[in-house]
Design a protein around this motif. Sequence first.
Motif, short mmCIF file in Angstrom:
data_model
loop_
_atom_site.label_atom_id
_atom_site.label_comp_id
_atom_site.label_asym_id
_atom_site.label_seq_id
_atom_site.Cartn_x
_atom_site.Cartn_y
_atom_site.Cartn_z
N HIS A 89 14.42 -40.64 19.77
CA HIS A 89 13.34 -40.49 18.78
C HIS A 89 12.82 -39.05 18.82
O HIS A 89 12.46 -38.54 19.87
CB HIS A 89 12.20 -41.46 19.07
CG HIS A 89 11.06 -41.37 18.10
ND1 HIS A 89 9.95 -40.58 18.33
CD2 HIS A 89 10.88 -41.93 16.88
CE1 HIS A 89 9.13 -40.69 17.31
NE2 HIS A 89 9.65 -41.51 16.42
N GLU A 90 12.79 -38.42 17.68
CA GLU A 90 12.36 -37.02 17.60
C GLU A 90 11.47 -36.83 16.37
O GLU A 90 11.93 -36.95 15.24
CB GLU A 90 13.58 -36.10 17.51
CG GLU A 90 13.24 -34.62 17.60
CD GLU A 90 14.47 -33.74 17.58
OE1 GLU A 90 14.30 -32.51 17.69
OE2 GLU A 90 15.60 -34.26 17.44
N ALA A 91 10.21 -36.57 16.61
CA ALA A 91 9.25 -36.36 15.52
C ALA A 91 9.34 -34.90 15.08
O ALA A 91 8.40 -34.11 15.25
CB ALA A 91 7.84 -36.72 15.97
N LYS A 92 10.45 -34.54 14.47
CA LYS A 92 10.74 -33.15 14.15
C LYS A 92 10.05 -32.66 12.89
O LYS A 92 9.90 -31.46 12.67
CB LYS A 92 12.24 -32.95 14.01
CG LYS A 92 12.88 -33.77 12.91
CD LYS A 92 14.35 -33.39 12.68
CE LYS A 92 15.20 -33.64 13.88
NZ LYS A 92 16.64 -33.37 13.61
N GLY A 93 9.62 -33.58 12.03
CA GLY A 93 9.04 -33.18 10.75
C GLY A 93 10.10 -32.87 9.72
O GLY A 93 11.27 -32.65 10.04
N GLY A 94 9.69 -32.88 8.47
CA GLY A 94 10.60 -32.60 7.38
C GLY A 94 10.10 -31.47 6.50
O GLY A 94 8.89 -31.22 6.42
N LEU A 95 11.02 -30.76 5.87
CA LEU A 95 10.67 -29.65 4.99
C LEU A 95 11.49 -29.81 3.71
O LEU A 95 12.72 -29.78 3.73
CB LEU A 95 10.99 -28.32 5.65
CG LEU A 95 10.46 -27.06 4.95
CD1 LEU A 95 8.93 -27.00 5.03
CD2 LEU A 95 11.06 -25.81 5.56
N VAL A 96 10.80 -29.98 2.58
CA VAL A 96 11.45 -30.08 1.28
C VAL A 96 11.31 -28.73 0.59
O VAL A 96 10.19 -28.24 0.40
CB VAL A 96 10.81 -31.18 0.42
CG1 VAL A 96 11.59 -31.35 -0.89
CG2 VAL A 96 10.77 -32.50 1.18
N VAL A 97 12.43 -28.14 0.21
CA VAL A 97 12.43 -26.78 -0.35
C VAL A 97 12.91 -26.81 -1.80
O VAL A 97 13.68 -27.68 -2.21
CB VAL A 97 13.31 -25.83 0.49
CG1 VAL A 97 12.82 -25.78 1.93
CG2 VAL A 97 14.77 -26.25 0.45
N VAL A 98 12.45 -25.83 -2.57
CA VAL A 98 12.87 -25.69 -3.96
C VAL A 98 13.18 -24.22 -4.24
O VAL A 98 12.66 -23.32 -3.57
CB VAL A 98 11.79 -26.20 -4.94
CG1 VAL A 98 11.69 -27.70 -4.89
CG2 VAL A 98 10.45 -25.56 -4.65
N THR A 99 14.02 -23.99 -5.26
CA THR A 99 14.49 -22.64 -5.56
C THR A 99 14.11 -22.19 -6.97
O THR A 99 14.63 -21.19 -7.45
CB THR A 99 16.01 -22.56 -5.40
OG1 THR A 99 16.62 -23.54 -6.25
CG2 THR A 99 16.43 -22.81 -3.96
N SER A 100 13.20 -22.92 -7.61
CA SER A 100 12.76 -22.53 -8.95
C SER A 100 11.29 -22.87 -9.12
O SER A 100 10.76 -23.77 -8.46
CB SER A 100 13.58 -23.25 -10.03
OG SER A 100 13.27 -24.63 -10.05
N THR A 101 10.61 -22.16 -10.02
CA THR A 101 9.20 -22.45 -10.28
C THR A 101 9.04 -23.82 -10.91
O THR A 101 8.05 -24.52 -10.65
CB THR A 101 8.59 -21.37 -11.19
OG1 THR A 101 9.39 -21.27 -12.39
CG2 THR A 101 8.57 -20.02 -10.49
N GLU A 102 9.99 -24.22 -11.73
CA GLU A 102 9.94 -25.56 -12.31
C GLU A 102 10.04 -26.63 -11.22
O GLU A 102 9.31 -27.63 -11.22
CB GLU A 102 11.06 -25.75 -13.33
CG GLU A 102 11.08 -27.12 -13.99
CD GLU A 102 12.23 -27.28 -14.96
OE1 GLU A 102 12.46 -28.42 -15.42
OE2 GLU A 102 12.91 -26.27 -15.26
N GLY A 103 10.98 -26.41 -10.29
CA GLY A 103 11.11 -27.34 -9.18
C GLY A 103 9.88 -27.38 -8.32
O GLY A 103 9.48 -28.45 -7.82
#
Length: 391
Positions: A89-103
């Motif tokens: 078990h690893e509470a590493k966290g998540g990161l959601v990334v986007v590459t556009s201003t619309e996104g």
Amino acid sequence: MAADVVIVGAGIVGAACARALARAGARVTVLDRGAAAAGTSAHGEGNLLVSDKGPGPELELATVSLRRWAALAEELADELGPRFPSVEHEAKGGLVVVTSTEGLSGLRRFADAQRASGVEAVEMGAEQARELEPDLAPGVVGAVHYPHDAQVQPVAATEALLASARRAGAEVRTGVEVTGPLLGAGGRLAGVVTSRGEVAADAVVVAAGPWSAEVAERLGSSIPVRPRRGMVLVTTPMPQRIRRKVYDGDYFAATQSAGAELQTSAVIESTQGGTVLIGSSREQVGFDERFRAAVPAEMARRAVAVFPFLAQTNVMRSYVGFRPYMPDHLPVIGPDPVRAGLWFATGHEGAGVGLAPATGDLLAAQLLGLDPALDPRPYAVDRPTLLETQS
């Protein structure tokens, strides 16, 4: 002596149900035609996520389950001792990334809705995101950080839950295929007929993942679970350069899509062994396991767009699995409305590992007549959103 409950399926959902029921005092027998944890549970990344779930019943189940996993990892370690493999078990966290201003605008709206439901979602600019993940591509314009996303090793976690269930009195029988129903008075399900004889029970729980429709049909019922194929790429081991689960903003849309066509998004994370897992793909092609080069090629392209250094990394293997897809994107947890004695815990698609503890607790509470921690109605077999997809 008859078992109180037969569970069909020794994957992580069946294992969680077995542990919850056995520890509550039920006599439990788990049956699987293959080996334990050999199906869907062996072909995933072990995600424990709230970041990919919009407000509603699935997020509520995930929130409860995420808290439960944090405690469960310690419970299992204490109970089974240091000689049993860790669930990692690893509470590493998540990161959601986007590459556009619309996104970025879409991601902001999604995160705002999640925060209103109690999820911690921290919006970040590109430079803040690179403080967390320095190797992100130059094209990343923003991100949302989810500190509570976590991960387990799914096979180890399944085996640990089954071991704990055995310690509470459960029996796990592999290489046993359910072939039909054992019927009692009034047509009530009174157990199962198997390739190795009859197994009597007061209740039968189908937790067979994408094979649940087949099992339900053999037991005289039906459920609209379909297999949705997915692939994961595994790199050669390397020094850790990816610290969290990182994925692009297309992932949520792919999980919620009803389309049968190939859909891919970048989902990337390191393991404790030094490999990097790269997902994800989704397509509805039945149980077709044939390799198609276009699928890993598209996954690799998306991964390199998030972490360019991966272009110089070797993939040492890939594996294909089948997720239990439901048309309204919610699992089924509860009794069959027609056949008395038949229960379901299935349809979690790619979220079965994350949702397993809360699923087991909810199923056990309903079956044993206890007060459930969650309202079971959104997960019922005869819920309106599921009936609408079949009309």
